[in-house]
Design a protein around this motif. Structure first.
Motif, PDB file in Angstrom:
ATOM      1  N   THR A  81      20.601  33.806  62.244  1.00  0.00           N
ATOM      2  CA  THR A  81      21.209  33.992  60.925  1.00  0.00           C
ATOM      3  C   THR A  81      22.641  33.481  60.946  1.00  0.00           C
ATOM      4  O   THR A  81      23.282  33.432  61.999  1.00  0.00           O
ATOM      5  CB  THR A  81      21.223  35.485  60.522  1.00  0.00           C
ATOM      6  OG1 THR A  81      22.078  36.201  61.428  1.00  0.00           O
ATOM      7  CG2 THR A  81      19.820  36.080  60.524  1.00  0.00           C
ATOM      8  N   TYR A  82      23.151  33.134  59.773  1.00  0.00           N
ATOM      9  CA  TYR A  82      24.538  32.709  59.677  1.00  0.00           C
ATOM     10  C   TYR A  82      25.471  33.806  60.159  1.00  0.00           C
ATOM     11  O   TYR A  82      26.465  33.544  60.827  1.00  0.00           O
ATOM     12  CB  TYR A  82      24.902  32.340  58.233  1.00  0.00           C
ATOM     13  CG  TYR A  82      24.252  31.083  57.737  1.00  0.00           C
ATOM     14  CD1 TYR A  82      24.421  29.868  58.402  1.00  0.00           C
ATOM     15  CD2 TYR A  82      23.476  31.082  56.587  1.00  0.00           C
ATOM     16  CE1 TYR A  82      23.826  28.703  57.948  1.00  0.00           C
ATOM     17  CE2 TYR A  82      22.878  29.925  56.118  1.00  0.00           C
ATOM     18  CZ  TYR A  82      23.060  28.745  56.799  1.00  0.00           C
ATOM     19  OH  TYR A  82      22.478  27.603  56.344  1.00  0.00           O
ATOM     20  N   LYS A  83      25.135  35.052  59.834  1.00  0.00           N
ATOM     21  CA  LYS A  83      25.959  36.183  60.246  1.00  0.00           C
ATOM     22  C   LYS A  83      26.040  36.256  61.775  1.00  0.00           C
ATOM     23  O   LYS A  83      27.128  36.386  62.346  1.00  0.00           O
ATOM     24  CB  LYS A  83      25.396  37.486  59.690  1.00  0.00           C
ATOM     25  CG  LYS A  83      26.200  38.704  60.071  1.00  0.00           C
ATOM     26  CD  LYS A  83      25.590  39.961  59.492  1.00  0.00           C
ATOM     27  CE  LYS A  83      26.383  41.185  59.946  1.00  0.00           C
ATOM     28  NZ  LYS A  83      25.774  42.424  59.516  1.00  0.00           N
ATOM     29  N   ALA A  84      24.898  36.163  62.431  1.00  0.00           N
ATOM     30  CA  ALA A  84      24.884  36.219  63.894  1.00  0.00           C
ATOM     31  C   ALA A  84      25.635  35.029  64.485  1.00  0.00           C
ATOM     32  O   ALA A  84      26.425  35.188  65.428  1.00  0.00           O
ATOM     33  CB  ALA A  84      23.451  36.244  64.410  1.00  0.00           C
ATOM     34  N   PHE A  85      25.424  33.844  63.943  1.00  0.00           N
ATOM     35  CA  PHE A  85      26.102  32.663  64.464  1.00  0.00           C
ATOM     36  C   PHE A  85      27.610  32.779  64.267  1.00  0.00           C
ATOM     37  O   PHE A  85      28.385  32.411  65.155  1.00  0.00           O
ATOM     38  CB  PHE A  85      25.563  31.388  63.823  1.00  0.00           C
ATOM     39  CG  PHE A  85      24.156  31.042  64.231  1.00  0.00           C
ATOM     40  CD1 PHE A  85      23.646  31.394  65.468  1.00  0.00           C
ATOM     41  CD2 PHE A  85      23.328  30.354  63.365  1.00  0.00           C
ATOM     42  CE1 PHE A  85      22.355  31.072  65.848  1.00  0.00           C
ATOM     43  CE2 PHE A  85      22.030  30.020  63.733  1.00  0.00           C
ATOM     44  CZ  PHE A  85      21.546  30.372  64.969  1.00  0.00           C
ATOM     45  N   ALA A  86      28.044  33.283  63.117  1.00  0.00           N
ATOM     46  CA  ALA A  86      29.477  33.434  62.852  1.00  0.00           C
ATOM     47  C   ALA A  86      30.115  34.397  63.847  1.00  0.00           C
ATOM     48  O   ALA A  86      31.254  34.197  64.282  1.00  0.00           O
ATOM     49  CB  ALA A  86      29.706  33.909  61.422  1.00  0.00           C
ATOM     50  N   GLU A  87      29.389  35.440  64.219  1.00  0.00           N
ATOM     51  CA  GLU A  87      29.914  36.420  65.176  1.00  0.00           C
ATOM     52  C   GLU A  87      29.969  35.858  66.599  1.00  0.00           C
ATOM     53  O   GLU A  87      30.863  36.189  67.365  1.00  0.00           O
ATOM     54  CB  GLU A  87      29.059  37.685  65.151  1.00  0.00           C
ATOM     55  CG  GLU A  87      29.194  38.478  63.873  1.00  0.00           C
ATOM     56  CD  GLU A  87      28.179  39.607  63.747  1.00  0.00           C
ATOM     57  OE1 GLU A  87      27.351  39.796  64.675  1.00  0.00           O
ATOM     58  OE2 GLU A  87      28.197  40.302  62.713  1.00  0.00           O
ATOM     59  N   LEU A  88      29.019  35.007  66.947  1.00  0.00           N
ATOM     60  CA  LEU A  88      28.900  34.501  68.315  1.00  0.00           C
ATOM     61  C   LEU A  88      29.651  33.190  68.575  1.00  0.00           C
ATOM     62  O   LEU A  88      29.999  32.891  69.711  1.00  0.00           O
ATOM     63  CB  LEU A  88      27.421  34.278  68.662  1.00  0.00           C
ATOM     64  CG  LEU A  88      26.560  35.523  68.806  1.00  0.00           C
ATOM     65  CD1 LEU A  88      25.080  35.160  68.775  1.00  0.00           C
ATOM     66  CD2 LEU A  88      26.911  36.248  70.095  1.00  0.00           C
ATOM     67  N   SER A  89      29.882  32.404  67.534  1.00  0.00           N
ATOM     68  CA  SER A  89      30.418  31.052  67.719  1.00  0.00           C
ATOM     69  C   SER A  89      31.919  31.041  67.958  1.00  0.00           C
ATOM     70  O   SER A  89      32.666  31.821  67.370  1.00  0.00           O
ATOM     71  CB  SER A  89      30.106  30.194  66.488  1.00  0.00           C
ATOM     72  OG  SER A  89      30.568  28.871  66.689  1.00  0.00           O
ATOM     73  N   SER A  90      32.342  30.127  68.811  1.00  0.00           N
ATOM     74  CA  SER A  90      33.774  29.897  69.015  1.00  0.00           C
ATOM     75  C   SER A  90      34.303  28.843  68.044  1.00  0.00           C
ATOM     76  O   SER A  90      35.501  28.593  67.999  1.00  0.00           O
ATOM     77  CB  SER A  90      34.034  29.458  70.459  1.00  0.00           C
ATOM     78  OG  SER A  90      33.457  28.189  70.713  1.00  0.00           O
ATOM     79  N   ILE A  91      33.413  28.236  67.274  1.00  0.00           N
ATOM     80  CA  ILE A  91      33.788  27.200  66.311  1.00  0.00           C
ATOM     81  C   ILE A  91      33.904  27.859  64.941  1.00  0.00           C
ATOM     82  O   ILE A  91      32.954  28.496  64.469  1.00  0.00           O
ATOM     83  CB  ILE A  91      32.744  26.063  66.280  1.00  0.00           C
ATOM     84  CG1 ILE A  91      32.644  25.420  67.660  1.00  0.00           C
ATOM     85  CG2 ILE A  91      33.104  25.034  65.205  1.00  0.00           C
ATOM     86  CD1 ILE A  91      31.483  24.460  67.796  1.00  0.00           C
ATOM     87  N   ARG A  92      35.032  27.691  64.308  1.00  0.00           N
ATOM     88  CA  ARG A  92      35.260  28.298  62.997  1.00  0.00           C
ATOM     89  C   ARG A  92      34.904  27.326  61.884  1.00  0.00           C
ATOM     90  O   ARG A  92      35.053  26.104  62.032  1.00  0.00           O
ATOM     91  CB  ARG A  92      36.708  28.746  62.849  1.00  0.00           C
ATOM     92  CG  ARG A  92      37.094  29.808  63.844  1.00  0.00           C
ATOM     93  CD  ARG A  92      36.296  31.103  63.601  1.00  0.00           C
ATOM     94  NE  ARG A  92      36.150  31.853  64.833  1.00  0.00           N
ATOM     95  CZ  ARG A  92      35.005  32.367  65.272  1.00  0.00           C
ATOM     96  NH1 ARG A  92      33.895  32.198  64.615  1.00  0.00           N
ATOM     97  NH2 ARG A  92      34.962  33.054  66.383  1.00  0.00           N
TER      98      ARG A  92
END
Length: 160
Positions: A81-92
């Motif tokens: 999910t976008y939510k999970a990716f946003a929490e895990l990613s180092s790329i903003r």
């Protein structure tokens, strides 16, 4: 489904999967950013950048699947999910549409960030003697290092 027994203990499998989740999130975020820039790039380098960004996001789409499937092979659920990716990613994420030059800079930084994430995931895999994950992550690292180099090469030289 039967219990997994691939020679990697549960603690190591979960630790490796956590590193791979971060790699998946970075890869997906970079994929989305690259696709966005492909759609929205303008300027004198339009054709060159438009085509190069397409090559990059196409390669990233395959990579995302490979990384997610490795997480599943380790018997861990892959985030999606976008939510999970946003929490895990180092790329903003980037607001608005940057200039073509800024797009190249941002994508270079994104690929370099993925390389760093790969290095962390690689250590986890190597410490657990997980050759399959080590090979996958090492291959990903090589692609991102080369892509960052190619993006840097499109920018004006700095006296070198």
């Amino acid at each position: 489904m039967s219990k997994i027994d691939i020679g990697i203990n549960e603690t190591d499998r979960y630790a490796i999967a956590e590193g791979l989740k971060r790699l998946l999130a970075d890869s997906y975020t970079l994929y989305l950013q690259t696709h966005n820039f492909h759609w929205n790039v303008t300027g004198p380098q339009f054709r060159e950048l438009h085509l190069m960004f397409e090559e990059h996001y196409t390669e990233l789409a395959i990579a995302v699947d490979d990384v997610a499937e490795r997480i599943r092979t380790l018997d861990v659920a892959a985030p999606g999910t976008y939510k999970a990716f946003a929490e895990l990613s180092s790329i903003r994420e980037v607001d608005g549409v940057p200039s073509a030059t800024e797009m190249v800079t941002l994508l270079t930084q994104g690929h370099e960030a993925v390389v760093k994430t790969c290095r962390d995931a690689l250590k986890l895999a190597q410490n657990a003697n997980d050759e399959s994950t080590s090979a996958l992550v090492s291959d990903r690292m090589r692609v991102h290092e080369k892509t960052a180099w190619m993006l840097r090469a499109t920018q004006a030289p700095k006296g070198n």
